[in-house]
Motif scaffolding. Structure first.
Motif, PDB file in Angstrom:
ATOM      1  N   ARG A 295      -7.489 145.925  71.354  1.00  0.00           N
ATOM      2  CA  ARG A 295      -6.508 145.770  70.270  1.00  0.00           C
ATOM      3  C   ARG A 295      -6.344 144.300  69.925  1.00  0.00           C
ATOM      4  N   THR A 296      -6.108 144.075  68.659  1.00  0.00           N
ATOM      5  CA  THR A 296      -5.887 142.715  68.181  1.00  0.00           C
ATOM      6  C   THR A 296      -5.019 142.794  66.953  1.00  0.00           C
ATOM      7  N   GLY A 297      -4.229 141.755  66.722  1.00  0.00           N
ATOM      8  CA  GLY A 297      -3.427 141.779  65.518  1.00  0.00           C
ATOM      9  C   GLY A 297      -2.705 140.471  65.305  1.00  0.00           C
ATOM     10  N   LYS A 298      -2.242 140.306  64.078  1.00  0.00           N
ATOM     11  CA  LYS A 298      -1.437 139.127  63.739  1.00  0.00           C
ATOM     12  C   LYS A 298       0.024 139.549  63.702  1.00  0.00           C
ATOM     13  N   ARG A 299       0.904 138.545  63.860  1.00  0.00           N
ATOM     14  CA  ARG A 299       2.354 138.781  63.863  1.00  0.00           C
ATOM     15  C   ARG A 299       2.745 139.858  64.880  1.00  0.00           C
ATOM     16  N   LEU A 300       2.183 139.743  66.062  1.00  0.00           N
ATOM     17  CA  LEU A 300       2.584 140.652  67.135  1.00  0.00           C
ATOM     18  C   LEU A 300       3.697 139.986  67.949  1.00  0.00           C
ATOM     19  N   ALA A 301       4.140 140.675  68.987  1.00  0.00           N
ATOM     20  CA  ALA A 301       5.330 140.218  69.719  1.00  0.00           C
ATOM     21  C   ALA A 301       5.093 138.915  70.480  1.00  0.00           C
ATOM     22  N   ALA A 302       3.847 138.621  70.812  1.00  0.00           N
ATOM     23  CA  ALA A 302       3.567 137.408  71.582  1.00  0.00           C
ATOM     24  C   ALA A 302       2.130 136.992  71.349  1.00  0.00           C
ATOM     25  N   ARG A 303       1.839 135.729  71.636  1.00  0.00           N
ATOM     26  CA  ARG A 303       0.449 135.285  71.621  1.00  0.00           C
ATOM     27  C   ARG A 303      -0.075 135.492  73.033  1.00  0.00           C
ATOM     28  N   VAL A 304      -0.935 136.448  73.194  1.00  0.00           N
ATOM     29  CA  VAL A 304      -1.491 136.677  74.524  1.00  0.00           C
ATOM     30  C   VAL A 304      -2.871 137.315  74.393  1.00  0.00           C
ATOM     31  N   SER A 305      -3.830 136.732  75.088  1.00  0.00           N
ATOM     32  CA  SER A 305      -5.159 137.339  75.155  1.00  0.00           C
ATOM     33  C   SER A 305      -5.439 137.619  76.610  1.00  0.00           C
ATOM     34  N   GLU A 306      -5.732 138.873  76.901  1.00  0.00           N
ATOM     35  CA  GLU A 306      -6.028 139.178  78.291  1.00  0.00           C
ATOM     36  C   GLU A 306      -6.910 140.402  78.417  1.00  0.00           C
ATOM     37  N   ILE A 307      -7.610 140.424  79.546  1.00  0.00           N
ATOM     38  CA  ILE A 307      -8.448 141.565  79.886  1.00  0.00           C
ATOM     39  C   ILE A 307      -7.813 142.178  81.122  1.00  0.00           C
ATOM     40  N   VAL A 308      -7.551 143.463  81.056  1.00  0.00           N
ATOM     41  CA  VAL A 308      -6.925 144.124  82.198  1.00  0.00           C
ATOM     42  C   VAL A 308      -7.861 145.224  82.691  1.00  0.00           C
ATOM     43  N   ILE A 309      -8.250 145.120  83.949  1.00  0.00           N
ATOM     44  CA  ILE A 309      -9.113 146.127  84.557  1.00  0.00           C
ATOM     45  C   ILE A 309      -8.211 146.952  85.473  1.00  0.00           C
ATOM     46  N   THR A 310      -8.058 148.218  85.187  1.00  0.00           N
ATOM     47  CA  THR A 310      -7.220 149.062  86.040  1.00  0.00           C
ATOM     48  C   THR A 310      -8.127 149.902  86.928  1.00  0.00           C
ATOM     49  N   PHE A 311      -7.929 149.770  88.235  1.00  0.00           N
ATOM     50  CA  PHE A 311      -8.764 150.513  89.185  1.00  0.00           C
ATOM     51  C   PHE A 311      -8.240 151.933  89.330  1.00  0.00           C
ATOM     52  N   ARG A 312      -9.028 152.774  89.944  1.00  0.00           N
ATOM     53  CA  ARG A 312      -8.603 154.163  90.113  1.00  0.00           C
ATOM     54  C   ARG A 312      -7.481 154.245  91.147  1.00  0.00           C
ATOM     55  N   ALA A 313      -6.677 155.280  91.019  1.00  0.00           N
ATOM     56  CA  ALA A 313      -5.563 155.487  91.950  1.00  0.00           C
ATOM     57  C   ALA A 313      -6.116 155.807  93.334  1.00  0.00           C
ATOM     58  N   VAL A 314      -5.309 155.564  94.381  1.00  0.00           N
ATOM     59  CA  VAL A 314      -5.757 155.939  95.735  1.00  0.00           C
ATOM     60  C   VAL A 314      -5.986 157.456  95.768  1.00  0.00           C
ATOM     61  N   ALA A 315      -6.893 157.886  96.655  1.00  0.00           N
ATOM     62  CA  ALA A 315      -7.294 159.291  96.656  1.00  0.00           C
ATOM     63  C   ALA A 315      -6.153 160.196  97.125  1.00  0.00           C
ATOM     64  N   HIS A 316      -5.297 159.677  98.016  1.00  0.00           N
ATOM     65  CA  HIS A 316      -4.272 160.524  98.624  1.00  0.00           C
ATOM     66  C   HIS A 316      -3.163 159.608  99.121  1.00  0.00           C
ATOM     67  N   SER A 317      -1.926 159.970  98.907  1.00  0.00           N
ATOM     68  CA  SER A 317      -0.832 159.135  99.391  1.00  0.00           C
ATOM     69  C   SER A 317      -0.365 159.614 100.764  1.00  0.00           C
ATOM     70  N   VAL A 318      -0.264 158.657 101.695  1.00  0.00           N
ATOM     71  CA  VAL A 318       0.230 159.002 103.027  1.00  0.00           C
ATOM     72  C   VAL A 318       1.744 158.754 103.106  1.00  0.00           C
ATOM     73  N   PHE A 319       2.350 158.270 102.012  1.00  0.00           N
ATOM     74  CA  PHE A 319       3.760 157.862 102.059  1.00  0.00           C
ATOM     75  C   PHE A 319       4.677 158.982 101.595  1.00  0.00           C
ATOM     76  N   LYS A 320       5.938 158.889 102.050  1.00  0.00           N
ATOM     77  CA  LYS A 320       6.952 159.847 101.596  1.00  0.00           C
ATOM     78  C   LYS A 320       7.344 159.480 100.168  1.00  0.00           C
ATOM     79  N   PRO A 321       7.879 160.430  99.428  1.00  0.00           N
ATOM     80  CA  PRO A 321       8.309 160.108  98.058  1.00  0.00           C
ATOM     81  C   PRO A 321       9.298 158.947  98.034  1.00  0.00           C
ATOM     82  N   SER A 322      10.096 158.789  99.095  1.00  0.00           N
ATOM     83  CA  SER A 322      11.097 157.705  99.099  1.00  0.00           C
ATOM     84  C   SER A 322      10.448 156.318  99.086  1.00  0.00           C
ATOM     85  N   ALA A 323       9.165 156.223  99.412  1.00  0.00           N
ATOM     86  CA  ALA A 323       8.482 154.917  99.388  1.00  0.00           C
ATOM     87  C   ALA A 323       8.266 154.438  97.956  1.00  0.00           C
ATOM     88  N   GLY A 324       8.402 155.350  97.010  1.00  0.00           N
ATOM     89  CA  GLY A 324       8.183 154.978  95.601  1.00  0.00           C
ATOM     90  C   GLY A 324       6.741 155.210  95.202  1.00  0.00           C
TER      91      GLY A 324
END
Ligand code: BG6
Length: 487
Positions: A333-362
């Motif tokens: 995405r690119t545009g003029k008059r957006l909320a901020a001047r920011v150029s960035e590349i974000v690489i999001t990795f896959r989620a962990v296969a299985h959570s060992v934590f209780k829901p209370s851990a967040g």
């Protein structure tokens, strides 16, 4: 490292690019001691300026675009002494003989012709350079993007340039490739063993590339209204960034090895067709709103137009169809008059296969690697940790943060400083080859076609100072993902 003796001839020397970027960049290199004593810069443009008037323009450009502490009076005078001006009619005959006479004294050096003009003038200028005997083996030509406005016109322009300058003396500039942080992408990927095993569809969920600007069209209305964001930014800057993220490791860091790999990515882009363009591409145009400095008018008011099909915002869901990237969306995405001047590349990795934590851990938030190109250049790797303290196992997301300013504290040189001197050095690594430019247009073409259809929806309005039309948010959220900066 000083470069060998050269002359730089800037066509379009009174224009926006020359004043904002080229003259300040050459001045900075002069201050850094990189220009040989006998390096000259010739301004060429249609305006019938006396040399003194051009020097005044150059002086003002430096005062406006170089911070005061970096421009000592003596440095400015030394730089101005390198400048000459010749009035030249790009599409006529006037001034060419004078230019040839002016360049006679530098014929023993490398001569760089920088065409800081619209692409319509590239052909006429090259033809005249050849006719006036100015395109010999010691010369190189630099052309600004966009080269053409679609595949056919890009091919025509490239053929015209190519009939005078062979490919190895043609430098198609994409200034994003000269940005320090963009070059760092290559160091990051190919000088660290850590990421390469993870750099594929098995471990990466998706990639986001954002080039957001807070400014409007800034005095370039004539050009911008005929180009729009797809031609102005996506065809070149965003696709080049995508290539650097997605390409295979080149065998060597030399111009053709790097460009061969980028070309393969461009050729592997999943085609966007006229039929699916409306689903995968969102275009927008800003309406009146606010910027950090107060209220701002909408695009049409700014340009004094009743209506215009020009898009000032584009978001695209793209894909690279090869083994490494199958099924990984690349959201651009690119545009003029957006909320901020920011150029960035974000690489999001896959989620962990299985959570060992209780829901209370967040929640466990998938790891993200953020390469911030500007401002606040740096790299952040977002990891999950245990929230420190006695409160039991609570998970929290924190960044490993490397800021260039904190780590190195150096002035970040402008891309043009690096790129113009690369031309003098004869290094084409950071310039686009003809086949790359044309492959990028080949992918962009069906989007332009879809938009030019009489039944096509016009650009969606968005309020200046926001993150673009709601449809751009829907484009990613319908896949269960969100834009990384909350936009
Ligand atoms: C140029 C575009 O190539 O890049 C401009 O023509 C845009 O419209 C500019 O503003 C953005 O460059 P930068 O270096 O300020 O991110």
């Amino acid at each position: 490292i000083p470069v060998s003796s050269f002359a730089l001839v800037v066509f379009g020397a009174t224009g926006d690019l020359a004043r904002r970027k080229l003259l300040p960049a050459m001045f900075q290199r002069d201050v850094a001691g990189q220009l040989p004593d006998d390096a000259h810069i010739f301004g060429a443009a249609r305006a019938r300026l006396a040399e003194g008037e051009f020097l005044l323009l150059a002086r003002q450009a430096i005062e406006e675009h170089v911070p005061a502490p970096e421009r000592a009076a003596a440095s400015v005078e030394r730089f101005l002494a390198r400048l000459r001006y010749v009035a030249v009619e790009a599409t006529g005959e006037e001034g060419w003989r004078e230019l040839a006479v002016a360049l006679a004294s530098v014929q023993d050096r490398i001569i760089v012709f920088y065409l800081a003009t619209g692409p319509a003038l590239f052909g006429p200028i090259c033809e005249r350079l050849a006719r006036f005997g100015l395109a010999g083996g010691n010369t190189r030509v630099v052309v600004e993007k966009p080269v053409g406005r679609d595949l056919a016109s890009a091919q025509a322009v490239n053929t015209m340039i190519g009939s005078v300058f062979p490919e190895e003396r043609t430098y198609r500039i994409d200034h994003y490739l000269g940005k320090e942080t963009v070059q760092n992408l290559m160091a990051f990927r190919f000088a660290n063993g850590l990421f390469e095993p993870l750099w594929n569809a098995a471990h990466i969920d998706h990639v986001q590339i954002t080039v957001a600007e807070s400014l409007g069209v800034e005095g370039r209305a004539g050009y911008y209204d005929t180009a729009g964001a797809l031609r102005d930014m996506v065809q070149n800057h965003l696709l080049q960034l995508l290539c650097l993220v997605a390409m295979e490791p080149p065998a060597r860091l030399d111009a053709d090895a790097v460009r061969d790999e980028k070309l393969k990515v461009l050729c592997a882009l999943e085609p966007i067709t006229e039929a699916n363009a409306a689903y995968n591409v969102v275009r927008g145009q800003y309406r009146a709103g606010a910027s950090a400095s107060g209220p701002v008018p909408g695009y049409l008011e700014e340009l004094g137009l009743e209506e215009s099909p020009a898009e000032t915002f584009v978001a695209i869901k793209a894909g690279v169809k090869n083994w490494r990237w199958a099924g990984v969306p690349f959201y651009l995405r690119t545009g003029k008059r957006l909320a901020a001047r920011v150029s960035e590349i974000v690489i999001t990795f896959r989620a962990v296969a299985h959570s060992v934590f209780k829901p209370s851990a967040g929640p466990i938030i998938a790891n993200r690697l953020v390469i911030r190109l500007q401002p606040d250049e740096g790299v952040q790797l977002w990891l999950m940790i245990k929230d420190p303290g006695p409160g039991g196992m609570r998970l929290r997301q924190v960044p490993l943060d490397m800021s260039f300013a904190t780590a190195f504290g150096l002035r970040n040189p402008d891309a043009y400083e690096r790129l113009v001197l690369d031309v003098v050095r004869g290094n084409q690594t950071l310039f686009m080859r003809r086949d790359e430019v044309e492959a990028a247009w080949r992918w962009i073409g069906p989007i332009l076609e879809a938009w030019s259809h009489p039944a096509a929806e016009p650009p969606k309005p968005y309020t200046a100072g926001t993150w673009g039309p709601a449809a751009a948010i829907a484009l990613i959220e319908r896949d269960g993902r969100t834009w990384a900066d909350g936009g």
